[in-house]
Design a protein around this motif. Structure first.
Motif, PDB file in Angstrom:
ATOM      1  N   PRO A 175      -5.327   0.905   7.611  1.00  0.00           N
ATOM      2  CA  PRO A 175      -4.305   0.968   6.566  1.00  0.00           C
ATOM      3  C   PRO A 175      -3.133   1.879   6.921  1.00  0.00           C
ATOM      4  N   GLU A 176      -3.427   3.005   7.578  1.00  0.00           N
ATOM      5  CA  GLU A 176      -2.332   3.918   7.923  1.00  0.00           C
ATOM      6  C   GLU A 176      -1.353   3.261   8.893  1.00  0.00           C
ATOM      7  N   ALA A 228       0.834  -1.210   0.000  1.00  0.00           N
ATOM      8  CA  ALA A 228       0.000   0.000   0.000  1.00  0.00           C
ATOM      9  C   ALA A 228       0.864   1.254   0.000  1.00  0.00           C
ATOM     10  N   GLU A 238      -5.836   1.974  -3.313  1.00  0.00           N
ATOM     11  CA  GLU A 238      -7.177   1.883  -2.722  1.00  0.00           C
ATOM     12  C   GLU A 238      -7.622   0.423  -2.554  1.00  0.00           C
ATOM     13  N   CYS A 267      -5.794  -0.980   0.510  1.00  0.00           N
ATOM     14  CA  CYS A 267      -6.357  -0.406   1.734  1.00  0.00           C
ATOM     15  C   CYS A 267      -7.710  -1.031   2.057  1.00  0.00           C
ATOM     16  N   GLU A 271      -8.780  -3.063   5.506  1.00  0.00           N
ATOM     17  CA  GLU A 271      -9.944  -2.697   6.310  1.00  0.00           C
ATOM     18  C   GLU A 271     -10.862  -3.902   6.525  1.00  0.00           C
TER      19      GLU A 271
END
Length: 234
Positions: A84-85, A33, A71, A74, A78
């Motif tokens: 994701p961060e 990511a 995306e 991520c 989730e």
């Protein structure tokens, strides 16, 4: 990927093997990511310096695709219940340091970097997919660069080299530096995050090291073939 039962090794429980693999997947997706987000930013910036509108369109299209891939990864994180961060943060510094060490001097080196780094990354994804569960493997497959985009990059490089043969020696040297840095990057992430132990969660550190060594050897061979196709010495 199937997780072996504890009968295979009485000293390691099935739960521990599963936890090792889960951490591997989160680290893998987190690194992918952030790599995709970084690639989007880099390609978007490079597009501004394209010598022609066609080049700008080619690089711009790649940037858009990279953000779409970001995306997708991520979204998978989730679904796994991961932020994701938080998954990306451990890889931010090391990825940014790589790009600082491989900052292109001009458009020609920028295009070469996009080609070499993207191809090596794709080869790495292909190599590890055999070790992944079906859901993770599908996500990794979805974020691989299309053959059409890779062919466009190769075509632009061949045209560039044909128009100015003097670029050959400089870009061959640049390509060697890029592949060296990319392979060292893979080893560095593996060492700092025990990243590749997940390739064989029921195995040893030595077995994981042997596995990654075999992968790196394969990546080097593939890179040499691609450089030969461009008429460059790897």
């Amino acid at each position: 990927m199937s997780i072996p039962s504890s009968d295979a090794d009485d000293s390691v429980s099935a739960g521990e093997l599963s936890a090792r693999y889960d951490k591997f997947v989160v680290d893998l997706l987190g690194s992918i990511a952030y790599g995709k987000l970084s690639a989007f930013e880099r390609l978007s910036s490079d597009a501004r310096y394209s010598p022609t509108l066609r080049d700008r369109a080619v690089v711009g299209k790649m940037a858009v695709a990279e953000f779409g891939h970001f995306e997708i990864v991520c979204a998978r994180l989730e679904v796994m219940g991961m932020d994701p961060e938080l998954a990306m943060l451990p890889f931010q510094r090391i990825v940014e340091a790589f790009h600082e060490r491989t900052r292109p001097a001009d458009w020609h080196e920028s295009l070469m970097k996009a080609y070499v780094v993207d191809a090596i990354t794709e080869d790495f994804y292909a190599a590890i997919c055999a070790h992944l569960d079906a859901d993770t493997s599908e996500v990794v497959a979805q974020v691989r660069t299309s053959e059409q985009q890779r062919a466009l990059l190769e075509e632009r490089l061949q045209t560039m080299l044909g128009e100015d043969p003097r670029l050959s020696s400089r870009l061959a040297l640049w390509g060697r530096r890029l592949v060296g840095e990319a392979l060292a990057q893979t080893q560095r992430i593996g060492a700092q995050h025990s990243f590749l132990v997940g390739l064989s969660p029921d195995g040893t550190q030595e077995e994981a090291a042997a596995e990654i060594s075999a992968i790196l050897t394969s990546l080097t061979r593939s890179h040499s073939r691609r450089m030969s196709q461009l008429g460059l010495t790897a």
